[in-house]
Design a protein around this motif. Structure first.
Motif, PDB file in Angstrom:
ATOM      1  N   UNK A  75      10.707  -1.200   7.248  1.00 54.63           N
ATOM      2  CA  UNK A  75       9.584  -1.317   6.324  1.00 54.63           C
ATOM      3  C   UNK A  75       8.288  -1.019   7.054  1.00 54.63           C
ATOM      4  N   UNK A  76       7.602   0.041   6.624  1.00 58.96           N
ATOM      5  CA  UNK A  76       6.299   0.411   7.184  1.00 58.96           C
ATOM      6  C   UNK A  76       5.231   0.139   6.141  1.00 58.96           C
ATOM      7  N   UNK A  77       4.270  -0.707   6.493  1.00 61.91           N
ATOM      8  CA  UNK A  77       3.200  -1.065   5.559  1.00 61.91           C
ATOM      9  C   UNK A  77       1.971  -0.214   5.852  1.00 61.91           C
ATOM     10  N   UNK A  78       1.493   0.474   4.814  1.00 61.32           N
ATOM     11  CA  UNK A  78       0.374   1.407   4.962  1.00 61.32           C
ATOM     12  C   UNK A  78      -0.834   0.932   4.171  1.00 61.32           C
ATOM     13  N   UNK A  79      -1.995   0.910   4.842  1.00 58.58           N
ATOM     14  CA  UNK A  79      -3.251   0.576   4.170  1.00 58.58           C
ATOM     15  C   UNK A  79      -4.239   1.708   4.415  1.00 58.58           C
ATOM     16  N   UNK A  80      -4.765   2.290   3.335  1.00 54.70           N
ATOM     17  CA  UNK A  80      -5.731   3.389   3.432  1.00 54.70           C
ATOM     18  C   UNK A  80      -7.132   2.826   3.294  1.00 54.70           C
ATOM     19  N   UNK A  83      10.907 -13.380   6.138  1.00 54.35           N
ATOM     20  CA  UNK A  83      11.683 -12.869   7.265  1.00 54.35           C
ATOM     21  C   UNK A  83      11.866 -11.355   7.243  1.00 54.35           C
ATOM     22  N   UNK A  84      11.231 -10.689   6.303  1.00 59.45           N
ATOM     23  CA  UNK A  84      11.372  -9.245   6.189  1.00 59.45           C
ATOM     24  C   UNK A  84      10.540  -8.555   7.283  1.00 59.45           C
ATOM     25  N   UNK A  85      11.205  -7.919   8.242  1.00 61.05           N
ATOM     26  CA  UNK A  85      10.504  -7.283   9.364  1.00 61.05           C
ATOM     27  C   UNK A  85       9.702  -6.079   8.879  1.00 61.05           C
ATOM     28  N   UNK A  86       8.519  -5.865   9.488  1.00 59.57           N
ATOM     29  CA  UNK A  86       7.644  -4.791   9.042  1.00 59.57           C
ATOM     30  C   UNK A  86       6.661  -4.401  10.131  1.00 59.57           C
ATOM     31  N   UNK A  87       6.054  -3.228   9.959  1.00 56.32           N
ATOM     32  CA  UNK A  87       5.038  -2.715  10.882  1.00 56.32           C
ATOM     33  C   UNK A  87       3.843  -2.234  10.068  1.00 56.32           C
ATOM     34  N   UNK A  88       2.624  -2.549  10.533  1.00 58.75           N
ATOM     35  CA  UNK A  88       1.411  -2.145   9.822  1.00 58.75           C
ATOM     36  C   UNK A  88       0.876  -0.810  10.349  1.00 58.75           C
TER      37      UNK A  88
END
Length: 273
Positions: free
Chosen positions: A182-187, A208-213
């Motif tokens: 899961x890759x979290x994207x903020x514009x 517990x859901x692993x993610x990267x910002x």
């Protein structure tokens, strides 16, 4: 996940979406509820005599839907997935939303053409309307998309929403089904810095859901998301519909509906709390 609703119109686009849903269901253990909406004037042709035969017309459409669904299950080699078919009288957007609630579906999967211009607006109106009116997550599937495991699910966020527990559940299920990260994207607008405290709020919602910002500075949100998807070879885009925000209509016109018509990967639309 127990049930996935798949609205169809017998087109190649909806056949593709049904195949996609069957694969999703096979990996998630869900049942698939296939529905076709019959317009109130279908089969009548403005002739009062024809109105006497409307029941026969509806019965024929039900038989057609059952046969059509069975053929797609066979072609997809997914005959083991439990399916149910039904025809409902009404107008697509409202009828789909009501049926989703009635059968207790947890997810809607439907096709979208990805066409542009006036054609895109007309053909995409049902998918866009369901996104805006449904209270459960929706996956729109472009005509050329096929189901596969993917490297990344990109979750585009503006940090203004609070994910509902059900939205987190569906996102987590999708990550599992697609075997992805899961890759979290903020514009962000130019010269605006990211607020790291916003990360903490979203992280707490995701549990517990692993993610990267990831952060991108760009005045064109849709273009930035599109470019990020391409550069990361992401297979699915996810986002949140602000059902209770005063910016609801603006959000759908500028982001959700535009992305649903432009992005050439499946688009998972979640809802805020």
């Amino acid at each position: 996940m127990k049930k996935i609703l798949v609205p169809v119109d017998f087109s190649a686009c909806s056949a593709n979406a049904l195949q996609y849903a069957l694969h999703f269901a096979a990996r998630s253990g869900a049942e698939v509820y296939v529905m076709h909406v019959i317009f109130p004037n279908d089969g009548i042709n403005n002739n009062m005599y024809d109105a006497f035969w409307i029941d026969d017309y509806i019965e024929q459409r039900k038989n057609d839907l059952t046969a059509w669904t069975s053929q797609i299950c066979k072609q997809s080699q997914l005959e083991s997935v439990k399916t149910e078919t039904a025809c409902e009288m009404g107008f697509p957007v409202g009828t789909i939303a009501l049926t989703a609630a009635a059968v207790k579906a947890e997810l809607i999967i439907m096709g979208t053409t990805g066409a542009t211009g006036l054609k895109g607006i007309l053909l995409g109106s049902t998918a866009g309307g369901v996104i805006g009116n449904s209270k459960i997550p929706v996956i729109t599937v472009p005509h050329e998309a096929t189901f596969s495991t993917v490297k990344s699910v990109v979750f585009a966020t503006d940090f203004k929403s609070k994910l509902s527990p059900h939205a987190v559940h569906i996102l987590s299920k999708a990550i599992h089904v697609f075997e992805s990260q899961l890759d979290i994207l903020h514009v962000l607008p130019e010269n605006v810095s990211a607020k790291k405290e916003e990360e903490g709020v979203l992280t707490s919602q995701l549990g517990n859901l692993k993610h990267t910002f990831h952060y991108i500075h760009d005045a064109d949100v849709i273009n930035a998301i599109d470019n990020f998807l391409e550069s990361t070879e992401a297979g699915v885009l996810a986002g949140v519909a602000h059902q209770h925000s005063v910016l609801h209509e603006l959000f759908f016109r500028s982001v959700s509906r535009a992305l649903a018509g432009r992005v050439q990967v499946p688009f998972l639309v979640l809802h805020d709390n």
